[in-house]
Design a protein around this motif. Structure first.
Motif, short mmCIF file in Angstrom:
data_model
loop_
_atom_site.label_atom_id
_atom_site.label_comp_id
_atom_site.label_asym_id
_atom_site.label_seq_id
_atom_site.Cartn_x
_atom_site.Cartn_y
_atom_site.Cartn_z
N GLU A 1 0.83 -1.20 0.00
CA GLU A 1 0.00 0.00 0.00
C GLU A 1 0.87 1.26 0.00
O GLU A 1 0.50 2.27 -0.62
CB GLU A 1 -0.96 0.02 1.19
CG GLU A 1 -1.87 1.23 1.13
CD GLU A 1 -3.03 1.20 2.13
OE1 GLU A 1 -3.00 0.39 3.06
OE2 GLU A 1 -3.96 2.00 1.95
N ALA B 1 1.64 1.71 -3.53
CA ALA B 1 0.45 2.17 -4.27
C ALA B 1 0.24 3.67 -4.07
O ALA B 1 -0.05 4.41 -5.01
CB ALA B 1 -0.79 1.39 -3.80
N LEU C 1 -0.83 -2.68 -10.10
CA LEU C 1 -1.02 -1.32 -9.59
C LEU C 1 -0.64 -0.30 -10.66
O LEU C 1 -1.33 0.72 -10.83
CB LEU C 1 -0.16 -1.09 -8.34
CG LEU C 1 -0.60 -1.79 -7.07
CD1 LEU C 1 0.45 -1.61 -5.97
CD2 LEU C 1 -1.96 -1.27 -6.59
N THR D 1 -4.71 -3.64 -3.46
CA THR D 1 -4.07 -2.46 -2.86
C THR D 1 -3.19 -2.81 -1.67
O THR D 1 -2.11 -2.27 -1.51
CB THR D 1 -5.15 -1.44 -2.43
OG1 THR D 1 -5.96 -1.14 -3.56
CG2 THR D 1 -4.53 -0.16 -1.90
#
Lengths: 367, 367
Positions: A74, A77, A103, B235
């Motif tokens: 994350e 991301a 992603l 994610t």
């Protein structure tokens, strides 16, 4: 099918090497001493004590260069959303981590594939890509690559950092396996070589504590970390303060280092057993012998269909991930074997099931 | 300045009402019994046992209608990204939660403001907005509104669900305060009234356990939850399994319900003390008396500048959030007071500091 499926598929340790007693003790201590931080809202950077610990672990960063995230995926991301826009040219290694490709594809960037060599990114191909147009970011997994198993050499690290300064692109140093070399100390990070603010480093406690704690971090230039932590705060207020408080307790008590030693030993045994079994049972397999981490990437003879092999292997009680998942194009005759989830004593049996499946698909459609 | 600043600013409980001993005991039990789930990667929905618990808590949803998230704010952010695109018309209550406005503005949607009444969303204004063009989503905080303090009536809940079916828009029922009514049981959720799959409900353990655990959830139609959990998995792989395992232990042991009773009592005392102090010391203040939750929204005489009042108040040892933060336009003479962080015995002193600051700004620039 002979017994339970042996899975080389997931990049995760088997339960027997998760340090549940150490985490339990750390939770008790954290919730006795650090409970107010653990149970309250924090800010975008997460637990300030853990930021400080990470900064010191990296040889003296300033704590303002670090933010804790809910795992490093994350973190990456958020970084991609922050730095990249549609059409930006982004270098990805080939093969590379499948979740990173996903992603990046979601953002509509232009992926620029650069092949890996035994010592990491192919620099000649990278310089060709640079000559063809500006690069916005290069995604690099420097240590014990997922899926390729290789480690970026010291000379290439230095050269990449030079190129980033010269051509003004970001290096995203995605480094969850750094603390897991089987022998000796890890090579220097590109972050530590960067004097011009072009490197953002990500790592994680998923492989040194446990995946379920979902604690990772980003480290880089102060201004970018400040912008990213503002974005993090707007998205989730603070990352998980309770888990971070427990991880910090493991760090400060020395349990983290004891666990890293234990895990490295277990992973080395698994890797050694896998390499020995492959050499004996699938001698055509070509691979870089991993020097750490979780993964071995192997190429079978040209013309082998790894996806067909996988389908056959599943019926024979073994599984892995076929090469194309990690490639923009190609990878048909390659596979990724994760040795982290397979105890050493099951390795030979697992490889023999792959070898048997390989024989069966070749018998079914002879070349 | 008289002593430490008294803060009515943050929507967070004071440390003395965080259940740190219960969480410590739950962590010990979770890491003895449930450690493999707590420490391993999960999938996008998070801890399956906690999904099941939430489903039952809502009177018998199917577990596949629930996904656990890293707090409900991030759950909402994912929902907005999943359902909304630039230009979509989105109804927001006025006033509304400032972080929601920020997330929606980031997506480039068209915000359609609808004023709140003492019993929640103004339906006449809402129907006018509907007549002016299609609405994609309505963001509704039904219970103990942040910042307005009001609760949506039962009749309005039913009507909104009817309208959503008739006009095909999403209701995002953003409901972190549902478990905290000062008296009696909470009203039925719009989720429970929805027979046509137009409601997605979000809630959180931030107010019933602690904010630092960052455990929230989304509940709604199976297909949407499946899509959202796939997005979540892409994610961050899984939300925090360790924290969820600890929360589940609190749920199953009955500690959650004991803590909710305790917290409701403390919040009611704080709210009662605040209402009494306001009536005594700032009689011009107009407000809906909250029936639960954390917040009281008050309007001062027209022409009062709440931002100037805030600046003056800070110098006088008290802080709050000025109304305009929660409004697209307006709110100049309003303020949000969070009573959750202020012990009842400090309430009168806190209000007297606001009253004194109000006198000072009026003396400085008489009407």
């Amino acid at each position: 099918m002979a017994g339970e499926t042996i899975s080389f598929a997931r990049g995760a340790p088997s339960a027997d090497i998760l340090p549940h007693e150490a985490v339990r003790d750390a939770a008790a201590r954290a919730l006795a001493g650090d409970w107010e931080t653990a149970l309250s809202y924090g800010v975008g950077i997460g637990h300030p004590g853990l930021c400080q610990w990470v900064a010191e672990r990296h040889g003296g960063l300033d704590a303002s260069q670090v933010m804790i995230t809910n795992g490093s995926l994350e973190g990456g991301a958020m970084l991609f959303e922050h730095l990249l826009g549609p059409g930006d040219r982004v270098v990805v290694e080939q093969p590379t981590y499948d979740r990173t490709l996903l992603l990046l594809q979601r953002l509509g960037v232009e992926l620029v594939p650069v092949p890996l060599e035994a010592d990491g990114l192919g620099l000649a191909a990278f310089e060709v890509a640079l000559a063809e147009g500006p690069i916005k970011l290069a995604h690099i997994i420097p240590n014990a690559h997922n899926p390729a198993g290789c480690t970026l050499s010291s000379a290439k690290r230095a050269r990449l950092v030079e190129l980033a300064a010269e051509h003004d692109f970001w290096i995203f140093e995605d480094d969850p396996y750094r603390e897991l070399p089987f022998e000796g100390e890890p090579l220097e990070t590109m972050l530590s070589l960067d004097a011009t603010g072009h490197v953002i480093h990500a790592s994680s406690f998923s492989k040194t504590v446990s995946p379920g704690v979902r604690v990772g971090y980003l480290a880089g230039p102060v201004e970018e970390i400040a912008k990213l932590s503002k974005r993090a705060n707007e998205t989730y207020i603070s990352p998980n303060m309770l888990a971070e408080s427990i991880v910090l307790e493991l760090c400060n008590s020395g349990e983290l280092d004891r666990n890293i030693d234990f895990v490295k030993g277990a992973l080395k045994d698994r890797c050694d057993a896998l390499v020995a079994a492959l050499r004996e049972q699938i001698p055509e397999a070509e691979f870089v012998v991993p020097e750490g981490g979780y993964f071995l990437w192997l190429d079978l003879a040209a013309g082998t269909d790894a996806s067909a092999l996988l389908a056959e292997a599943k019926g024979g009680g073994v599984t892995f991930v076929a090469g194309p998942d990690f490639m923009i194009d190609g990878g048909e005759n390659s596979l990724r074997l994760s040795f982290a989830p397979v105890p050493a004593e099951q390795m030979s049996e697992g490889v023999s099931r792959i070898a048997a499946a390989l024989e069966r698909i070749r018998a079914a459609s002879p070349a």
